[in-house]
Scaffold this active site. Structure first.
Site, PDB file in Angstrom:
ATOM      1  CD  GLU A 181      -3.546  -6.333   3.571  1.00 29.85           C
ATOM      2  OE1 GLU A 181      -3.585  -6.979   2.490  1.00 29.85           O
ATOM      3  OE2 GLU A 181      -2.758  -5.385   3.765  1.00 29.85           O
ATOM      4  CD  GLU A 194      -2.977  -1.048   2.291  1.00 32.70           C
ATOM      5  OE1 GLU A 194      -2.540  -1.410   3.397  1.00 32.70           O
ATOM      6  OE2 GLU A 194      -4.137  -0.654   2.108  1.00 32.70           O
TER       7      GLU A 194
END
Ligand code: NAD
Length: 695
Positions: free
Chosen positions: A127, A107
């Protein structure tokens, strides 16, 4: 090693080097350092561009797990703030990715204007595997970088891609040579060519076709494929938001979904499993620096089902292994099965023929003990008979070099008694593999009363090399996994006595999340194994009561898939269990004989009785010190018994339900059918009374 300089300027390019070994977890001190670097680079008129880099081995693995559940995790600057600052920079920012960029690490890289990466680097937003979603803008930026469809695939699977195979837009250049030099050169070129800053937040996700139809289909597919797992549907919703909403709104949407997910029992269970895999390595009285024996060669006694699979596990890990059996015939049969298994892998395209040849060459047959005496470890996998095991170990004691590890794969026999047949019980332990041993991840490492610490530590290390989940268990009948399984099966049989059909029991547990119901599982493993154990125990005053209808199935020669019929019947060449009217009749007859009037049994009762039976026996195992911690028991069930990860394991699940409720259910069961088989474990009663949990 030279010291790492967090901020330096080279040819007008600021280089921010992340340094938080081993994985550059984005903990608070590192976040502060990155922010400082960005401020300096902004303020310095001589700086024209910025490179953010980690080590060669790791760009960043994302959040720092040592900060989980601590106030530091939320302290400013947060990852969000860093990514926003990076993206808003007026000078080009280049991420230089070596090793891997995972989760928050990727990210962060997506917040940079450009990305260069070393060949083979692993890029992932994993995730979903923790029951959550990328919550630092990843669900909004990734679709803008690579398109909604590719982004969805990456985030729903959580699997890594390399720059070579990454969808276009993720990596701008694959590095040849030095990562840092290339990144600095790339940044210089951006400046010279006055290339625009690519801020993903300002872009629109590329999308070809009808978005509404695409997302409707994606929701459908994901709902089907990820039953029980809460994160994938929410990831789809976030990607849809990336397509339909402005960036800031999409980000708010992502945050809200993240916060919903993080508190679900399912995501807590998945994090429990994630940390569990690390927790099981710690053996309180065996320190990390305990000397270990390096297993450079191994021998296996018995080339049957288990011996063959275990030999493959060693060969797959690159460890040469000698396979010994009583006769040339037995050996040839064993090696033939191995060859056939590998051929199947080649057919499926999972291994090349050359790789298989290499592995086959690591497996050498042996007919005499002299040929194995120099091996560092020997594992016995002969028939499950104590007298035979003692004989084999007596022989091993005579021939094996001093210091060799002597292991047994026994399923239930007393490892201490086996060790006592040698003059070196300190070298003996159990290594309980599960079938098929080359596939199943679970390995119970059975610590005998006299097993030395170095031998135990060596086995733990070996389990990693074999890519197994190695869990320490004490000596008892069935160790952790099979001892608990017996209680689970006992309930499954009784539930059938009372009125449930075997397929009702299987369906209820499968819908709850078990990979396979108990009867389908027994048919797959072979009904004869349990039958032999029950027969062996006949007349033993300690043997506990069970329902005998299952023995009648075995008496018919119905051992499961291998005989074409067990509790279910099977069509030729098909492993799908088909309910069999003949078995229904057999069960009906058994009920009549034993005077049971069948009643309707609910799916809820099936699940409670079977799963609480696991947790209750688990509590005894914990109390007796057979398992070190509740999480070890959970990991046994997650790695070896098809227990759903999103339930966290039997002990974690009992904690989630609440031990008080589990206890009151058990007390209720104790008043019902065959209630004498239900006694709440003292530890369960104690914890429930104190309002505590197992984990
Ligand atoms: P198997 O019958 O398939 O194989 C046993 C092999 O041992 C045969 O090839 C036999 O020829 C060989 N053997 C017998 N006596 C020998 C001797 N004196 N010296 C050398 N070789 C000898 O049995 P299996 O299913 O592979 O089980 C082996 C062990 O693993 C047992 O202790 C069993 O309880 C345990 N185990 C089995 C499973 C399973 O699912 N099958 C799972 C875990 C553990």
């Amino acid at each position: 090693m030279s010291e790492v300089i967090p901020y330096a300027v080279r040819d007008g390019i600021a280089v921010i080097t992340m340094h938080n070994p081993p994985v550059n977890g984005l903990g608070h001190p590192l976040r502060v350092a990155i922010m400082d670097g960005l401020e300096q680079a902004s303020a310095d008129a001589a700086v024209q561009a910025v490179v953010v880099i980690g080590s060669e081995k790791a760009f960043s693995g994302g959040a720092d797990i040592s900060e989980f559940n601590t106030p530091k995790a939320g302290m400013a600057p947060t990852l969000h703030q860093i990514i926003d600052t990076l993206e808003a920079m007026r000078k080009p920012v280049v991420a230089a990715i070596g090793g891997f960029a995972m989760g928050g690490g990727l990210e962060l890289a997506l917040g940079c204007h450009y990305r260069v990466a070393a060949p083979g680097a692993q890029l992932a937003l994993p995730e979903v595997k923790l029951g959550i979603l990328p919550g630092a803008g990843g669900t909004q930026r990734l679709p803008r970088a690579i398109g909604a469809e590719a982004a969805l695939d990456l985030m729903v699977s959580g699997n890594p891609v390399t720059p070579e195979r990454a969808p276009q837009g993720l990596v701008d250049e694959i590095v040849q040579g030095s990562l840092l030099d290339t990144a600095v050169g790339f940044a210089g070129k951006l400046v010279a060519e006055k290339r625009p800053l690519r801020r993903l937040r300002d872009e629109k996700p590329a999308f070809a076709g009808d978005a509404a139809a695409f997302f409707a289909a994606a929701k459908d597919r994901v709902a089907r494929q990820s039953r029980g797992y809460p994160a994938p549907p929410k990831i789809v919703a976030c990607v849809e938001a990336a397509v339909t909403m402005p960036f800031d709104e999409g980000r708010k949407f992502e945050r809200a979904r993240f916060e919903e997910l993080v508190v679900t029992p399912e995501s807590k269970a998945m994090r429990h499993a994630f940390f569990g895999e690390r927790a099981i390595d710690k053996i309180p009285d065996v320190p990390k620096d305990t000397p270990t024996i390096d297993v450079k060669s191994a021998a296996i006694i018995g080339a049957g089902t288990m011996g063959g699979g275990i030999a493959m596990a060693f060969a797959n890990a690159g460890i040469p292994v000698r396979l010994l059996d009583v006769s040339r015939d037995a050996l040839e049969r064993g090696i033939g099965v191995i060859r056939k298994n590998y051929a199947g892998t080649v057919e499926k395209g999972r291994l090349s023929q050359a790789e298989v040849d290499k592995r086959m060459a690591l497996i050498q047959p042996a007919l005499s003990y002299e040929e194995i005496r120099d091996c560092d470890l020997v594992l016995e996998a002969v028939f499950e008979r104590m007298a035979l095991k003692r004989e084999v170990f007596g022989r091993l004691d005579e021939v094996m070099k001093p210091g060799a590890i002597l292991a047994t794969n026994t399923s239930a026999l007393d490892v201490n008694e086996i060790a006592a047949s040698t003059r070196r019980p300190e070298s003996v332990l159990g290594l309980h593999f599960f079938s098929p041993a080359n596939v199943m991840r679970l390995l119970e490492i059975v610590r005998g009363a006299k097993t030395s610490k170095p031998v135990l530590a060596s086995a733990m290390k070996l389990s990693k090399r074999l890519r197994k989940v190695g869990i320490v268990a004490g000596v008892c009948d069935g160790f952790i996994g099979n001892r608990m399984l017996e209680e689970y099966l006992r309930q499954a049989y009784f539930l059938v006595d009372e009125g449930a059909a075997p397929q009702d029991v299987d369906r209820a547990l499968e819908e709850w999340g078990m990979a396979m119901g108990p009867f389908a599982m027994l048919d797959m493993a072979g009904q004869d194994i349990g039958w032999a154990v029950r027969k062996r125990r006949q007349g033993d005053p300690r043997a506990r009561r069970y329902s005998a209808w299952i023995d009648r199935v075995c008496e018919l020669g119905r051992f499961g898939q291998k005989t074409g019929a067990g509790v279910y019947r099977y069509e030729k060449g098909d492993r799908t269990p088909q309910p069999d009217p003949e078995i229904a009749k057999l069960i009906e007859g058994y009920r009549k004989e034993t005077g049971v009037t069948p009643r309707a049994v609910s799916a809820e009762e099936i699940v409670e009785r079977c799963i609480f039976a696991l947790a209750n026996e688990g509590a005894r195992i914990l109390e007796e010190g057979i398992a070190l911690r509740a999480v070890d028991i959970d990991m046994v069930y997650l790695a070896g018994y098809g227990f759903p990860v999103y339930r966290g394991g039997p002990m974690f699940y009992a904690d989630t339900v609440g031990l008080e409720r589990v206890l009151s259910s058990i007390e209720r069961f104790a008043k019902g059918y065959r209630g004498e088989c239900w006694q709440a474990a003292p530890l369960l009663a104690k914890l429930a009374a104190a309002g505590k949990t197992f984990n």
